[in-house]
Design a protein around this motif. Structure first.
Motif, PDB file in Angstrom:
ATOM      1  N   GLU A  79      83.426  47.042  53.887  1.00  0.00           N
ATOM      2  CA  GLU A  79      83.194  48.479  53.888  1.00  0.00           C
ATOM      3  C   GLU A  79      82.872  48.469  52.392  1.00  0.00           C
ATOM      4  O   GLU A  79      81.906  49.226  52.198  1.00  0.00           O
ATOM      5  N   LEU A  80      83.052  48.036  51.519  1.00  0.00           N
ATOM      6  CA  LEU A  80      82.416  47.878  50.534  1.00  0.00           C
ATOM      7  C   LEU A  80      81.386  47.288  50.196  1.00  0.00           C
ATOM      8  O   LEU A  80      80.320  47.897  49.689  1.00  0.00           O
ATOM      9  N   VAL A  81      81.023  45.822  50.923  1.00  0.00           N
ATOM     10  CA  VAL A  81      79.732  45.538  50.425  1.00  0.00           C
ATOM     11  C   VAL A  81      78.265  46.220  51.613  1.00  0.00           C
ATOM     12  O   VAL A  81      77.250  46.293  51.316  1.00  0.00           O
ATOM     13  N   ALA A  82      78.933  46.790  52.952  1.00  0.00           N
ATOM     14  CA  ALA A  82      77.917  48.162  53.447  1.00  0.00           C
ATOM     15  C   ALA A  82      77.461  49.069  52.969  1.00  0.00           C
ATOM     16  O   ALA A  82      76.439  49.525  53.201  1.00  0.00           O
ATOM     17  N   LYS A  83      78.323  49.441  51.692  1.00  0.00           N
ATOM     18  CA  LYS A  83      77.788  50.481  50.422  1.00  0.00           C
ATOM     19  C   LYS A  83      76.626  50.279  49.766  1.00  0.00           C
ATOM     20  O   LYS A  83      75.614  50.843  49.371  1.00  0.00           O
ATOM     21  N   GLN A  84      76.189  48.894  49.327  1.00  0.00           N
ATOM     22  CA  GLN A  84      74.780  48.318  48.772  1.00  0.00           C
ATOM     23  C   GLN A  84      73.962  48.058  50.005  1.00  0.00           C
ATOM     24  O   GLN A  84      73.774  47.610  51.449  1.00  0.00           O
ATOM     25  N   SER A  85      72.942  48.851  49.878  1.00  0.00           N
ATOM     26  CA  SER A  85      71.940  49.176  50.384  1.00  0.00           C
ATOM     27  C   SER A  85      71.062  47.407  50.217  1.00  0.00           C
ATOM     28  O   SER A  85      70.419  47.382  51.286  1.00  0.00           O
ATOM     29  N   ASN A  86      70.951  46.641  49.310  1.00  0.00           N
ATOM     30  CA  ASN A  86      69.819  45.470  49.301  1.00  0.00           C
ATOM     31  C   ASN A  86      71.072  44.599  50.233  1.00  0.00           C
ATOM     32  O   ASN A  86      70.312  44.045  51.796  1.00  0.00           O
ATOM     33  N   PHE A  87      71.986  44.714  50.673  1.00  0.00           N
ATOM     34  CA  PHE A  87      72.530  43.885  52.182  1.00  0.00           C
ATOM     35  C   PHE A  87      72.404  44.379  53.008  1.00  0.00           C
ATOM     36  O   PHE A  87      72.184  43.928  54.257  1.00  0.00           O
ATOM     37  N   LYS A  88      72.653  45.719  53.527  1.00  0.00           N
ATOM     38  CA  LYS A  88      72.025  46.657  54.361  1.00  0.00           C
ATOM     39  C   LYS A  88      70.235  46.407  55.089  1.00  0.00           C
ATOM     40  O   LYS A  88      70.392  45.658  56.180  1.00  0.00           O
ATOM     41  N   GLU A  89      69.853  45.896  53.869  1.00  0.00           N
ATOM     42  CA  GLU A  89      68.446  46.093  54.186  1.00  0.00           C
ATOM     43  C   GLU A  89      68.227  44.278  54.684  1.00  0.00           C
ATOM     44  O   GLU A  89      67.231  44.224  55.709  1.00  0.00           O
ATOM     45  N   LYS A  90      68.787  43.514  54.279  1.00  0.00           N
ATOM     46  CA  LYS A  90      68.799  42.025  54.667  1.00  0.00           C
ATOM     47  C   LYS A  90      69.241  42.063  55.689  1.00  0.00           C
ATOM     48  O   LYS A  90      68.064  41.393  56.312  1.00  0.00           O
ATOM     49  N   ILE A  91      70.048  42.975  56.374  1.00  0.00           N
ATOM     50  CA  ILE A  91      70.849  42.379  57.874  1.00  0.00           C
ATOM     51  C   ILE A  91      69.937  43.245  58.655  1.00  0.00           C
ATOM     52  O   ILE A  91      69.617  42.680  59.497  1.00  0.00           O
ATOM     53  N   SER A  92      69.528  44.215  58.469  1.00  0.00           N
ATOM     54  CA  SER A  92      68.103  44.941  59.398  1.00  0.00           C
ATOM     55  C   SER A  92      66.932  44.086  59.379  1.00  0.00           C
ATOM     56  O   SER A  92      66.146  43.522  60.114  1.00  0.00           O
ATOM     57  N   ARG A  93      66.829  43.530  58.490  1.00  0.00           N
ATOM     58  CA  ARG A  93      65.467  42.932  58.646  1.00  0.00           C
ATOM     59  C   ARG A  93      65.868  41.796  59.118  1.00  0.00           C
ATOM     60  O   ARG A  93      64.824  41.189  60.525  1.00  0.00           O
ATOM     61  N   SER A  94      66.968  40.913  59.370  1.00  0.00           N
ATOM     62  CA  SER A  94      67.634  39.860  60.562  1.00  0.00           C
ATOM     63  C   SER A  94      66.924  40.138  61.505  1.00  0.00           C
ATOM     64  O   SER A  94      66.773  40.022  62.582  1.00  0.00           O
ATOM     65  N   MET A  95      67.590  41.519  61.903  1.00  0.00           N
ATOM     66  CA  MET A  95      67.622  42.237  63.160  1.00  0.00           C
ATOM     67  C   MET A  95      66.472  42.762  64.332  1.00  0.00           C
ATOM     68  O   MET A  95      65.794  41.980  65.297  1.00  0.00           O
ATOM     69  N   LYS A  96      65.308  43.101  63.077  1.00  0.00           N
ATOM     70  CA  LYS A  96      64.056  42.951  63.153  1.00  0.00           C
ATOM     71  C   LYS A  96      63.461  42.938  64.032  1.00  0.00           C
ATOM     72  O   LYS A  96      62.457  42.393  64.488  1.00  0.00           O
ATOM     73  N   THR A  97      63.456  41.483  63.364  1.00  0.00           N
ATOM     74  CA  THR A  97      62.868  39.798  63.186  1.00  0.00           C
ATOM     75  C   THR A  97      63.197  39.560  65.109  1.00  0.00           C
ATOM     76  O   THR A  97      62.283  39.648  65.464  1.00  0.00           O
ATOM     77  N   LEU A  98      64.585  39.449  64.892  1.00  0.00           N
ATOM     78  CA  LEU A  98      65.013  38.515  66.205  1.00  0.00           C
ATOM     79  C   LEU A  98      64.769  39.688  67.413  1.00  0.00           C
ATOM     80  O   LEU A  98      64.437  39.508  68.382  1.00  0.00           O
ATOM     81  N   GLN A  99      64.342  40.836  67.093  1.00  0.00           N
ATOM     82  CA  GLN A  99      64.134  41.916  68.229  1.00  0.00           C
ATOM     83  C   GLN A  99      62.901  41.896  68.743  1.00  0.00           C
ATOM     84  O   GLN A  99      62.249  42.263  69.916  1.00  0.00           O
ATOM     85  N   LYS A 100      61.795  41.317  67.412  1.00  0.00           N
ATOM     86  CA  LYS A 100      60.641  41.257  67.452  1.00  0.00           C
ATOM     87  C   LYS A 100      60.131  40.484  68.687  1.00  0.00           C
ATOM     88  O   LYS A 100      59.078  40.774  68.906  1.00  0.00           O
TER      89      LYS A 100
END
Length: 171
Positions: free
Chosen positions: A137-158
């Motif tokens: 929950e503490l780390v999830a507040k960091q936008s850089n962390f969420k952006e990096k995970i989102s980038r990974s998931m979008k790559t997999l979805q493509k």
């Protein structure tokens, strides 16, 4: 009932890229691994100030591709660092991905004890050490962390050749 138990103090996880092909797109594999490594570094900066983390791919399996990721912690030689190292960063990654990308069922029940957080959704149950849940929950507040995970998931979805993706503890 499917039960997932995320453990703390693990220094290895396995990423599975499910595909029927005998190959994997180099961009998908590389981009996903780099984005995950960047997210792990972001989480480590929040949880373990004064410690660097090195992310290694220690094994690439055949068939449905698997990558074993290992975290190696190193002191940053900061004289002012007094915090103990918490080797929970890989657990944070798994917990965040499960919570934000895999668990999509309604009617969530959350039970919190001193040691664990148990999340039940339909026939699935995930057990997370309280320390890992709180750190996630503490780390999830960091936008850089969420952006990096989102980038990974979008790559997999493509990549239409990737039929499934999983994170498990290393054996």
């Amino acid at each position: 009932m499917n039960e997932i138990k995320i453990e703390n103090n693990r220094n290895e996880i396995v990423l599975y890229f499910g595909t029927k092909q005998k190959s994997i797109n180099a961009y998908t594999l590389a981009s996903t691994l780099v984005s995950f490594a960047d997210a792990i570094k972001e989480a480590n900066n929040v949880i373990n100030p004064g410690y660097d983390i090195e992310i290694l791919v220690t094994d690439l399996g055949s068939g449905s591709f698997k990558a074993v990721i290992k975290a190696i912690y190193k002191s940053a030689k900061n004289l002012f660092t007094v915090q103990d190292l918490k080797a929970i960063v890989l657990g944070i990654l798994a917990s965040f991905i499960y919570d934000h990308y895999i668990s999509t069922k309604p009617n969530v029940t959350v039970n919190v004890s001193n040691d664990y957080v148990v999340i039940e959704q339909g026939n699935d149950r995930i057990i997370i050490p309280k320390e890992v849940h709180d750190a996630t929950e503490l780390v999830a507040k960091q936008s850089n962390f969420k952006e990096k995970i989102s980038r990974s998931m979008k790559t997999l979805q493509k990549d239409t050749a990737i039929e499934s993706f999983a994170i498990t503890n290393a054996i």
